[in-house]
Design a protein around this motif. Structure first.
Motif: not given
Length: 134
Positions: A1-2, A28-30, A70-80, A123-131
């Protein structure tokens, strides 16, 4: 994944402060459940201190992301979720300590009347995309 593609402000949309309006990637969606300022034993960290709580939340997010490769570089969405919107500068400062200005995810911030324990402020939730998994 880029790295995910991030669009700070699409044409005709006012730029936001500290987030991207659009983020996408392939792989891959996380999904990371909402994290609060709890240590590994379930004790609240930083009672009454939004920045200390946000720092702990981002550490918990880091650990959850690592569990998914994954790392924070993979995070595509945060909800605070904050109990007082005035906590947002402290949350952003904690975020900026772990997410660079060129990696800003899409974000939403919501003030809530309470979290699941009265001493929790953030509270914070996260969505990420990895290889894709190999």
């Amino acid at each position: 994944m880029t790295s995910p593609t991030r669009v700070l402000a699409p044409e005709g949309v006012a730029p936001g402060t500290g987030y991207s309006h659009v983020v996408w990637g392939t792989g891959r969606f996380v999904a990371i459940s909402g994290q609060c300022a709890l240590d590994e034993k379930g004790n609240v960290v930083g009672e009454g201190d939004a920045r200390a709580q946000a720092d702990q939340v981002f550490e918990n997010l880091r650990r959850c992301l690592a569990a998914a490769g994954a790392t924070f570089e993979n995070v595509v969405k945060l909800t605070y979720f904050v109990t007082d919107i005035s906590h947002l500068p402290a949350v952003r400062a904690a975020r900026d300590a772990v997410i660079g200005p060129d990696q800003l995810p899409a974000s939403s911030a919501v003030q809530v009347s309470a979290l699941f324990r009265p001493e929790l402020l953030v509270e914070i939730e996260a969505f990420a995309v990895t290889a894709e998994a190999v």
